[in-house]
Design a protein around this motif. Structure first.
Motif, PDB file in Angstrom:
ATOM      1  N   GLY A   1      -6.421   1.501  -1.733  1.00 38.45           N
ATOM      2  CA  GLY A   1      -5.177   0.764  -2.252  1.00 38.45           C
ATOM      3  C   GLY A   1      -4.664  -0.472  -3.104  1.00 38.45           C
ATOM      4  N   GLU A   2      -5.731   0.152  -3.248  1.00 37.47           N
ATOM      5  CA  GLU A   2      -5.445  -1.381  -4.803  1.00 37.47           C
ATOM      6  C   GLU A   2      -7.091  -0.881  -6.109  1.00 37.47           C
TER       7      GLU A   2
ATOM      8  N   SER B   1      -7.153   5.596   4.418  1.00 37.44           N
ATOM      9  CA  SER B   1      -6.670   4.141   3.626  1.00 37.44           C
ATOM     10  C   SER B   1      -5.929   3.040   4.113  1.00 37.44           C
ATOM     11  N   ALA B   2      -4.906   3.940   4.747  1.00 37.80           N
ATOM     12  CA  ALA B   2      -3.826   2.402   4.826  1.00 37.80           C
ATOM     13  C   ALA B   2      -4.732   1.427   6.055  1.00 37.80           C
TER      14      ALA B   2
ATOM     15  N   HIS C   1       0.423  -1.052   0.037  1.00 37.11           N
ATOM     16  CA  HIS C   1       0.082  -0.201  -0.184  1.00 37.11           C
ATOM     17  C   HIS C   1       1.052   1.036   0.490  1.00 37.11           C
TER      18      HIS C   1
ATOM     19  N   HIS D   1      -2.557  -4.047  -7.114  1.00 38.99           N
ATOM     20  CA  HIS D   1      -2.078  -3.781  -6.103  1.00 38.99           C
ATOM     21  C   HIS D   1      -1.295  -3.034  -6.869  1.00 38.99           C
ATOM     22  N   TRP D   2      -0.582  -1.785  -5.312  1.00 41.76           N
ATOM     23  CA  TRP D   2       0.782  -1.040  -5.988  1.00 41.76           C
ATOM     24  C   TRP D   2       1.287  -1.297  -6.432  1.00 41.76           C
TER      25      TRP D   2
ATOM     26  N   ASP E   1      -7.441   4.825  -7.871  1.00 40.56           N
ATOM     27  CA  ASP E   1      -7.830   4.544  -6.798  1.00 40.56           C
ATOM     28  C   ASP E   1      -8.675   5.451  -6.043  1.00 40.56           C
TER      29      ASP E   1
ATOM     30  N   TYR F   1      -7.421  -1.333   4.087  1.00 38.80           N
ATOM     31  CA  TYR F   1      -6.431  -1.975   3.568  1.00 38.80           C
ATOM     32  C   TYR F   1      -6.213  -3.355   4.350  1.00 38.80           C
TER      33      TYR F   1
END
Length: 571
Positions: free
Chosen positions: A386-387, A177-178, A123, A424-425, A381, A181
């Motif tokens: 985060g995806e 957000s983190a 992330h 994903h990031w 996003d 996730y």
């Protein structure tokens, strides 16, 4: 960090980490991290479950120059210092932990759990773990190089020791957000606090990163509640102190953080830890008029909806993301850059092996090398997960680049090779990074990571070990058949370099690294040695000046839970 309650109470943390690292009782005392390399687990797991695994046959000084590295932080469990990668010359943060300080098997399992969880996460606002090395006495963790300092220190350095609301809301939006996730991936942090967020650089617009997963654990909704009282007194949720809690404990901590960012003071203050914890259990806090006169109703409402003693009535991470306060300063998103769109359209031209190698290279890049690609990721996003989902990609590309939905879906599906339905990031980076990162140094470093047994070749077995069940043996074999090599099934370094360079030959200069791989490849990579001297781990001692905001006891950036001093619960 601290522990609320008795350190002997560990029943909920012994076997539910979801990583399958094995029992400490089965570990050879000569290398208590050797079980992280147990190849027997790789074939039956996804890549995301294999991230911490790897061979342990080299020591850290073979890959990183440890000499004269600046000390970034010190704590009871070890030291964090700068090291330089011998191939790329790039600087990383190396956390050195003393394994001899670990008192029992339970603490060893906690440390393994921390390493395993860090390896799973991908992330933009979560600290990345790159590699781990160990010997009998030490564990070395190679992480992102974030030199902007802790959020607490940044807050205390402000003239009035608090942020303006727009900046505070921006920071909280990234934190939420983190955490969302984490919760979507069944991880609870359990020690969210200002000290556990680092800035990438000293720039005022620098990105923040969540660190320190020493108290984190896997928790699946519906299973037995967690009961181990852990955390830091200023930030811990009431139900954690009571020993019966879920992932909602993290949301309480975000409420505390939001309160502190807009006011410069904690909501629960007392001279003694017991008194602090007693106030937390009662939910006894106020909004002093002289402090909150200029704070908006939206901000106060956001805090109130998180600092609720009953966790069932508290906002979830998803609900917090939708709160008006986090959107009061939203602006219409800028269009996706043409370069990004073009490379997303062209990435499917690459072979499967190119995609695999590019993802390894993309993973290894440092924050300062990523540049504006983070902003481009956030444009896709739109939900702040985060995806990137297929619906998000379709809507953004249709609106920004006027691509038909069929083209958008084709782009997404060519990335979605593990059929998770998400980009994903690191996968986004692999598809959009610029050609400048495809230099010999990065390609050699990628080869080293992909050559799992370090025999000088990348074999089908190496790739199989890397990707787990995300690719079949037939798919791996077909991928190797498409590469001209002297030894069938094995790729030597010169062949690897030539093959990757061919991407840009014959006018095929696509301007960036492109990848369709949906596998989170080689996110961590382990090594071990018994030859590194203890003097190589000597730490300096740096102290920070007193801060107007009280610093949580035991708080040290990157600190592990391996040698924690317990706090006392209120009577």
């Amino acid at each position: 960090m601290g522990t609320c309650g008795s350190k002997q109470k560990r029943p909920e943390d012994k076997s539910k980490n979801g990583v399958g690292l094995g029992s400490a009782d089965d570990v050879d005392p000569s290398d208590r991290f050797s079980d992280l390399a147990a190849g027997k687990r790789r074939p039956s797991q996804h890549l995301t479950q294999n991230l911490v695994d790897g061979e342990f046959n080299r020591h850290v000084s073979e890959v990183y120059d440890l000499r004269q590295g600046k000390i970034l932080g010190t704590g009871v469990s070890g030291v964090v210092r700068l090291v330089r990668h011998r191939d790329t010359g790039e600087q990383f943060a190396m956390k050195v932990l003393s394994l001899t300080a670990i008192e029992d098997d339970a603490q060893l399992e906690e440390l393994k759990n921390e390493v395993a969880i860090m390896g799973e996460l991908d992330h933009p606002n979560i600290m990345r773990l790159y590699e781990c090395f160990s010997n009998e006495e030490h564990l070395w963790l190679i992480m992102e190089n974030c030199q902007g300092g802790e959020l607490l220190d940044r807050l205390n350095g402000l003239p009035e020791h608090h942020y303006d609301e727009k900046t505070a809301a921006t920071l909280v939006k990234k934190i939420v957000s983190a955490v969302r996730y984490l919760h979507l991936h069944d991880v609870v942090h359990r020690d969210l606090k200002l000290e556990n967020f680092l800035f990438e650089s000293e720039d005022m617009e620098s990105e923040i990163k969540l660190i320190d997963f020493g108290f984190s654990r896997h928790y699946h909704k519906g299973e037995e509640h967690m009961n181990l009282p852990v955390g830091t007194p200023f930030y811990v949720a009431p139900e954690v102190i009571g020993g019966d809690y879920t992932e909602e404990c993290d949301m309480w901590s975000i409420g505390v953080i939001a309160y502190m960012l807009v006011s410069g003071r904690p909501p629960f203050m007392a001279a003694e830890e017991n008194a602090i914890l007693a106030k937390v259990q009662r939910g006894a806090y106020e909004f002093p008029r002289h402090v909150f006169d200029s704070v908006s109703d939206h901000a106060i409402d956001f805090i109130q909806r998180l600092l609720i003693v009953d966790p069932d009535k508290r906002m979830t991470a998803e609900q917090a993301q939708d709160h008006p306060w986090l959107h009061d300063w939203d602006e219409p998103p800028a269009p996706i850059k043409v370069e990004v769109v073009e490379n997303l359209k062209k990435f499917s031209q690459l072979s499967a092996f190119h995609k695999l190698a590019h993802e390894v290279i993309a993973f290894s890049l440092q924050p300062q090398q990523i540049g504006d690609l983070r902003d481009e990721f956030h444009k896709f996003d739109t939900e702040g997960l985060g995806e990137i989902t297929i619906q998000e990609m379709r809507e953004v590309l249709e609106a920004s680049a006027h691509l038909p939905s069929e083209t958008c879906d084709a782009i997404f599906e060519s990335l979605n090779m593990d059929h998770t339905g998400k980009i994903h990031w690191v996968e986004f980076l692999a598809a959009t990074l610029r050609r400048s990162h495809m230099d010999d140094a990065h390609m050699r470093a990628a080869f080293d990571r992909m050559d799992r047994d370090h025999d000088g070749f990348i074999s089908e077995a190496d790739v199989r070990d890397l990707v787990g069940i995300d690719m079949t043996a037939d798919e791996i074999h077909a991928m190797f058949n498409g590469i001209h090599v002297a030894t069938p099934g094995k790729i030597a370094l010169p062949e690897f370099l030539d093959y990757l360079r061919s991407e840009f030959k014959d006018g095929n200069d696509l301007g960036c690294i492109r990848s369709t791989s949906k596998r989170r490849l080689i996110l961590t990579h382990g090594h071990s040695s018994n030859s590194l001297r203890s003097s190589d781990c000597d730490s300096g001692d740096e102290s920070l000046p007193p801060a107007p905001v009280p610093q949580a006891r035991g708080a040290v950036a990157y600190e592990s839970c391996a040698t924690l001093k317990p706090l006392t619960s209120p009577e």
